[in-house]
Design a protein around this motif. Structure first.
Motif, PDB file in Angstrom:
ATOM      1  N   ILE A  89       0.835  -1.286   0.054  1.00 44.39           N
ATOM      2  CA  ILE A  89       0.050  -0.030  -0.017  1.00 44.39           C
ATOM      3  C   ILE A  89       0.795   1.254   0.055  1.00 44.39           C
ATOM      4  O   ILE A  89       0.679   2.258  -0.764  1.00 44.39           O
ATOM      5  CB  ILE A  89      -0.947   0.097   1.170  1.00 44.39           C
ATOM      6  N   ASP A  90       1.847   1.189   0.760  1.00 45.20           N
ATOM      7  CA  ASP A  90       2.914   2.371   0.716  1.00 45.20           C
ATOM      8  C   ASP A  90       3.538   2.559  -0.415  1.00 45.20           C
ATOM      9  O   ASP A  90       3.873   3.814  -0.900  1.00 45.20           O
ATOM     10  CB  ASP A  90       3.873   2.230   1.843  1.00 45.20           C
ATOM     11  N   ALA A  91       3.973   1.652  -1.217  1.00 45.90           N
ATOM     12  CA  ALA A  91       4.551   1.611  -2.184  1.00 45.90           C
ATOM     13  C   ALA A  91       3.774   2.083  -3.401  1.00 45.90           C
ATOM     14  O   ALA A  91       4.083   2.970  -4.241  1.00 45.90           O
ATOM     15  CB  ALA A  91       5.371   0.121  -2.681  1.00 45.90           C
ATOM     16  N   VAL A  92       2.276   1.802  -3.524  1.00 46.80           N
ATOM     17  CA  VAL A  92       1.548   2.368  -4.614  1.00 46.80           C
ATOM     18  C   VAL A  92       1.299   3.730  -3.847  1.00 46.80           C
ATOM     19  O   VAL A  92       1.156   4.549  -4.890  1.00 46.80           O
ATOM     20  CB  VAL A  92       0.079   1.684  -4.404  1.00 46.80           C
ATOM     21  N   ALA A  93       1.179   4.208  -2.822  1.00 43.58           N
ATOM     22  CA  ALA A  93       1.154   5.555  -2.485  1.00 43.58           C
ATOM     23  C   ALA A  93       2.392   6.541  -2.984  1.00 43.58           C
ATOM     24  O   ALA A  93       1.943   7.551  -3.479  1.00 43.58           O
ATOM     25  CB  ALA A  93       0.926   5.796  -0.951  1.00 43.58           C
ATOM     26  N   ALA A  94       3.563   5.852  -3.021  1.00 42.60           N
ATOM     27  CA  ALA A  94       4.777   6.462  -3.315  1.00 42.60           C
ATOM     28  C   ALA A  94       4.962   6.657  -4.897  1.00 42.60           C
ATOM     29  O   ALA A  94       5.217   7.643  -5.364  1.00 42.60           O
ATOM     30  CB  ALA A  94       6.109   5.719  -3.131  1.00 42.60           C
ATOM     31  N   LEU A  95       4.378   5.658  -5.479  1.00 44.50           N
ATOM     32  CA  LEU A  95       4.235   5.864  -6.965  1.00 44.50           C
ATOM     33  C   LEU A  95       3.367   6.860  -7.386  1.00 44.50           C
ATOM     34  O   LEU A  95       3.548   7.552  -8.308  1.00 44.50           O
ATOM     35  CB  LEU A  95       3.797   4.500  -7.756  1.00 44.50           C
ATOM     36  N   THR A  96       2.124   6.735  -6.815  1.00 47.61           N
ATOM     37  CA  THR A  96       1.208   7.714  -6.898  1.00 47.61           C
ATOM     38  C   THR A  96       1.622   9.189  -6.968  1.00 47.61           C
ATOM     39  O   THR A  96       1.263  10.220  -7.681  1.00 47.61           O
ATOM     40  CB  THR A  96      -0.204   7.502  -6.352  1.00 47.61           C
ATOM     41  N   GLN A  97       2.458   9.274  -5.800  1.00 45.64           N
ATOM     42  CA  GLN A  97       2.928  10.465  -5.589  1.00 45.64           C
ATOM     43  C   GLN A  97       3.909  11.291  -6.731  1.00 45.64           C
ATOM     44  O   GLN A  97       4.215  12.354  -6.743  1.00 45.64           O
ATOM     45  CB  GLN A  97       3.640  10.740  -4.218  1.00 45.64           C
ATOM     46  N   ARG A  98       4.526  10.336  -7.448  1.00 44.49           N
ATOM     47  CA  ARG A  98       5.300  10.534  -8.574  1.00 44.49           C
ATOM     48  C   ARG A  98       4.836  10.604  -9.848  1.00 44.49           C
ATOM     49  O   ARG A  98       5.504  10.776 -10.798  1.00 44.49           O
ATOM     50  CB  ARG A  98       6.578   9.335  -8.629  1.00 44.49           C
ATOM     51  N   GLY A  99       3.423  10.328  -9.747  1.00 43.12           N
ATOM     52  CA  GLY A  99       2.403  10.868 -10.976  1.00 43.12           C
ATOM     53  C   GLY A  99       2.159   9.674 -11.825  1.00 43.12           C
ATOM     54  O   GLY A  99       1.490   9.688 -12.970  1.00 43.12           O
ATOM     55  N   TYR A 100       2.504   8.557 -11.213  1.00 39.70           N
ATOM     56  CA  TYR A 100       2.038   7.036 -12.102  1.00 39.70           C
ATOM     57  C   TYR A 100       0.687   6.533 -11.456  1.00 39.70           C
ATOM     58  O   TYR A 100       0.027   6.996 -10.554  1.00 39.70           O
ATOM     59  CB  TYR A 100       3.052   6.191 -11.628  1.00 39.70           C
ATOM     60  N   THR A 130      10.646  -1.332  -8.040  1.00 42.85           N
ATOM     61  CA  THR A 130      10.454  -2.375  -9.028  1.00 42.85           C
ATOM     62  C   THR A 130       9.180  -2.316  -9.838  1.00 42.85           C
ATOM     63  O   THR A 130       9.101  -2.666 -10.883  1.00 42.85           O
ATOM     64  CB  THR A 130      10.335  -3.614  -8.134  1.00 42.85           C
ATOM     65  N   LEU A 131       8.069  -1.686  -9.010  1.00 41.00           N
ATOM     66  CA  LEU A 131       6.833  -1.387  -9.820  1.00 41.00           C
ATOM     67  C   LEU A 131       7.060  -0.249 -10.928  1.00 41.00           C
ATOM     68  O   LEU A 131       6.394  -0.300 -12.023  1.00 41.00           O
ATOM     69  CB  LEU A 131       5.854  -1.071  -8.754  1.00 41.00           C
ATOM     70  N   GLU A 132       7.853   0.805 -10.660  1.00 37.81           N
ATOM     71  CA  GLU A 132       8.150   1.599 -11.532  1.00 37.81           C
ATOM     72  C   GLU A 132       8.830   0.983 -12.753  1.00 37.81           C
ATOM     73  O   GLU A 132       8.629   1.570 -14.002  1.00 37.81           O
ATOM     74  CB  GLU A 132       8.906   2.857 -10.988  1.00 37.81           C
ATOM     75  N   HIS A 133       9.617   0.120 -12.596  1.00 29.53           N
ATOM     76  CA  HIS A 133      10.629  -0.546 -13.574  1.00 29.53           C
ATOM     77  C   HIS A 133       9.567  -1.446 -14.608  1.00 29.53           C
ATOM     78  O   HIS A 133       9.765  -1.387 -15.895  1.00 29.53           O
ATOM     79  CB  HIS A 133      11.389  -1.209 -12.992  1.00 29.53           C
ATOM     80  N   ILE A 134       8.362  -1.864 -14.034  1.00 29.01           N
ATOM     81  CA  ILE A 134       7.435  -2.575 -14.963  1.00 29.01           C
ATOM     82  C   ILE A 134       6.666  -1.560 -15.954  1.00 29.01           C
ATOM     83  O   ILE A 134       6.710  -1.443 -17.041  1.00 29.01           O
ATOM     84  CB  ILE A 134       6.441  -3.197 -14.153  1.00 29.01           C
ATOM     85  N   ILE A 135       6.584  -0.284 -15.197  1.00 26.61           N
ATOM     86  CA  ILE A 135       5.872   0.825 -16.215  1.00 26.61           C
ATOM     87  C   ILE A 135       6.966   1.403 -17.160  1.00 26.61           C
ATOM     88  O   ILE A 135       6.415   1.541 -18.497  1.00 26.61           O
ATOM     89  CB  ILE A 135       5.469   1.976 -15.309  1.00 26.61           C
TER      90      ILE A 135
END
Length: 418
Positions: free
Chosen positions: A252-263, A371-376
């Protein structure tokens, strides 16, 4: 050609009754296609097995007079500790085993014979067996036990740690005294940790085989719904109990971090547990109420559909002995992300996903988000990981492959003679 006679012992056995019960069911339903199988199981599994209409040779062992009150007593003593309830309830396995031994010994005296005895559940050496005294060549496993605690995360998994853990140690001691391993011709172990729990004198009898498997007909490969990108949603899945040890809070926190970066990220959560309300509130507080969807417990077909609707499966569990859901996701051609401890460390690598280190909570969240950012950023690479994952399942973890391997062991043992 006359079929070989196999005596299959599965304390837990039933389709749709849970992870270990599913293991027992898969062995029984598939072995009976090629062998003359007699199943010995607990009477509580009777309704599920009768619905399957596969009950030609089933011996039901009735210890429910002990198991039922024992379970209710354990729930009364430990209403908030599933682990403690499990440990107390597992005492019924010993009574089941002893009852099964006497029933089978009577059948042997009447002239009924079997060529191989294979005990597939329970999947732990802490559940000793006297069935080796029947003078039928015995196989134990696949077993998966002996997993310790990850260093540095005791606070996060304290709910999974029970003051009754010494009961498990008594089970291992009983195993040695009764000679479960001494009487086994082969001991199937899921990992090196389990092999180390086998007494040294009998470790040469160990054969590696994962205790979990995948029904390829239930979890089929599917292409990604689309390629994720900076403007297209990355769809993720989490499948598991909603308890602290599963680490959904890290995701959940990782998703929040990605969202804050605009993903743009969407997480589908399948499973239930005592932390559901807390984690839903956490998602809401982080502004992720629309991005993280909690579906509760889902059926096997629903889990398969969910996995096929997403891009990757993430299981940031701190202590996972098996990880069957990872294999199911891989069968759907989905890359998988997990932590480098326990069962996931045996099946996940960079060819099929990512195995992340476990230093501390903040590091786990950072590694998950990167890692999730790398998928994108590299969707083709991760789609290829999913394709390789499916190939690996077909080659190593499909139930038909496991049953064929067991068949080879049966032939070896039968050829060895008594």
């Amino acid at each position: 050609m006359q079929k070989h006679k196999i005596l299959l012992i599965a304390y837990q056995c039933g389709h749709g009754m849970g992870s270990v019960s599913q293991i027992g069911w898969e062995w029984y339903s598939r072995l009976r296609l090629d062998y003359d199988v007699t199943l010995v199981t607990h009477i509580r599994n009777r309704d599920a097995l009768q619905k399957s209409d596969l009950g030609e040779k089933i011996i039901y062992v009735d210890t429910e007079w002990f198991a039922g009150p024992l379970y209710r007593f354990a729930k009364f003593l430990f209403p908030h500790s599933e682990h403690s309830v499990f440990l107390i309830s597992s005492l019924d396995c010993m009574l089941f085993d002893l009852s099964a031994y006497f029933q089978l010994r009577r059948l042997k005296k009447r002239g009924i014979q079997w060529e191989v005895l294979h005990r597939v559940t329970p999947v732990t050496l802490a559940a000793p067996t006297a069935l080796g005294l029947l003078d039928v060549p015995m196989i134990l496993g696949p077993l998966n036990c002996g997993l310790g605690q990850p260093p540095g995360f005791r606070r996060q998994i304290r709910a999974e740690i029970s003051a009754l853990n010494p009961v498990r140690a008594l089970g291992y001691l009983a195993n040695r005294l009764i000679g479960s391993c001494r009487h086994a011709r082969r001991i199937l172990v899921g990992n090196p940790t389990t092999r180390d729990k086998v007494p040294a004198a009998y470790q040469p009898r160990c054969v590696y085989m994962c205790e979990n498997g995948v029904a390829l007909e239930d979890f089929t490969a599917a292409p990604w719904p689309y390629m994720p990108g900076s403007e297209r949603i990355l769809k993720l899945a989490f499948v598991g109990r909603l308890v602290a040890v599963k680490g959904l809070n890290f995701l959940i926190d990782a998703v929040a971090a990605l969202t804050q970066r605009g993903y743009r990220v969407q997480l589908s959560v399948a499973g239930d547990g005592p932390l559901r309300a807390e984690w839903q509130a956490r998602a809401q507080a982080l502004g992720l109420g629309e991005q993280i969807r909690f579906y509760g417990n889902l059926s096997r077909p629903q889990v398969a559909f969910l996995l096929q609707s997403t891009h990757a499966m993430v299981l940031p569990s701190l202590r996972e002995s098996g990880g069957a859901v990872l294999l199911e996701a891989m069968a759907c051609a989905r890359p998988v992300i997990a932590l480098n401890f326990g069962g996931p460390a045996q099946v996940v690598d960079e060819q099929v996903g990512a195995l992340l280190p476990m230093d501390d909570e903040a590091q786990i969240v950072r590694d998950l988000s990167s890692t999730l950012e790398h998928i994108i950023q590299s969707p083709q690479e991760w789609a290829e990981k999913g394709r390789v994952a499916r190939q690996r399942i077909e080659a190593q973890y499909a139930w038909n492959v496991k049953v064929a391997a067991a068949g080879n062991l049966y032939q070896e043992i039968i050829a060895e003679g008594c």
